[in-house]
Design a protein around this motif. Structure first.
Motif, PDB file in Angstrom:
ATOM      1  N   HIS A  70      22.392  -3.486  -7.878  1.00 16.15           N
ATOM      2  CA  HIS A  70      21.740  -2.372  -8.575  1.00 16.15           C
ATOM      3  C   HIS A  70      20.219  -2.438  -8.469  1.00 16.15           C
ATOM      4  O   HIS A  70      19.504  -2.160  -9.423  1.00 16.15           O
ATOM      5  N   LYS A  71      19.702  -2.808  -7.300  1.00 16.08           N
ATOM      6  CA  LYS A  71      18.263  -2.893  -7.053  1.00 16.08           C
ATOM      7  C   LYS A  71      17.555  -3.813  -8.045  1.00 16.08           C
ATOM      8  O   LYS A  71      16.399  -3.624  -8.364  1.00 16.08           O
ATOM      9  N   VAL A  72      18.288  -4.795  -8.533  1.00 20.53           N
ATOM     10  CA  VAL A  72      17.729  -5.751  -9.474  1.00 20.53           C
ATOM     11  C   VAL A  72      17.780  -7.128  -8.839  1.00 20.53           C
ATOM     12  O   VAL A  72      18.772  -7.508  -8.231  1.00 20.53           O
ATOM     13  N   THR A  73      16.702  -7.875  -8.980  1.00 19.50           N
ATOM     14  CA  THR A  73      16.664  -9.244  -8.490  1.00 19.50           C
ATOM     15  C   THR A  73      16.712 -10.177  -9.692  1.00 19.50           C
ATOM     16  O   THR A  73      15.970  -9.997 -10.649  1.00 19.50           O
ATOM     17  N   VAL A  74      17.611 -11.153  -9.642  1.00 21.16           N
ATOM     18  CA  VAL A  74      17.726 -12.120 -10.735  1.00 21.16           C
ATOM     19  C   VAL A  74      17.232 -13.473 -10.244  1.00 21.16           C
ATOM     20  O   VAL A  74      17.318 -13.790  -9.058  1.00 21.16           O
TER      21      VAL A  74
END
Length: 177
Positions: A70-74
């Motif tokens: 979801h276009k999120v970097t963790v």
């Protein structure tokens, strides 16, 4: 939806507050032991000789930033190994068990103090096979994999920490050419 349902069930469970209190007490007792353990060997000299916590060549997720769908970097501060439930999880080196209890977000978790400010973390265990203040040898079983505290199935989460900060465990593992 599954997470929301679990949270709803947890709020309605009268044992949740007691379990949280017990986990807090266990963590407090464990933390009091963290600085008391000294090893006979300097752990930093073992770099490149540690064994992986499970019999799998590479982790499913490695150390460092990881993009989700979801276009999120963790920020991933350890290794995640997706393995079948009840796979033996082994200590990567000898040490003293300073935590062996449930921990919010990590499920059943074991922390091993290797001395010199080095600790390893083993999380999402189905079963813990060691007790607080017990000594483990390199390759000794600390627990069995599971999905406790996990929303995406059976796995083992592993971290290597030095002075409380997560470090990349990759260079610490034995490499077979």
């Amino acid at each position: 939806a599954a997470r929301a349902e679990r949270l709803k069930g947890a709020k309605e469970d009268p044992n949740v507050e007691r379990e949280i209190h017990e986990a807090d007490e266990a963590l407090y007792r464990s933390l009091s032991h963290l600085l008391k353990y000294d090893t006979e060997r300097d752990f930093h000299r073992l770099k490149g000789t540690l064994i992986p916590p499970v019999n799998r060549k590479t982790p499913s997720y490695g150390y460092g930033p990881r993009k989700t769908g979801h276009k999120v970097t963790v920020r991933h501060t350890g290794y995640t190994y997706f393995v079948p439930v009840d796979t033996e999880v082994r200590a990567v080196g000898q040490g003293l068990v300073v935590y062996a209890h449930r921990f919010e977000g990590f499920g059943n978790m074991v922390i091993v103090d290797h001395g010199g400010g080095y600790h390893t973390v083993y999380a999402h265990l189905n079963h813990i096979d060691v007790t607080l203040n017990s000594r483990v040898n390199k390759g000794g079983v600390v627990g069995r994999s599971g999905d406790s505290g996990s929303l995406d199935g059976a796995k083992v989460y592993f971290e290597l920490r030095h002075n409380g900060r997560a470090i990349d465990p990759g260079p610490w593992f034995l490499r077979r050419e």
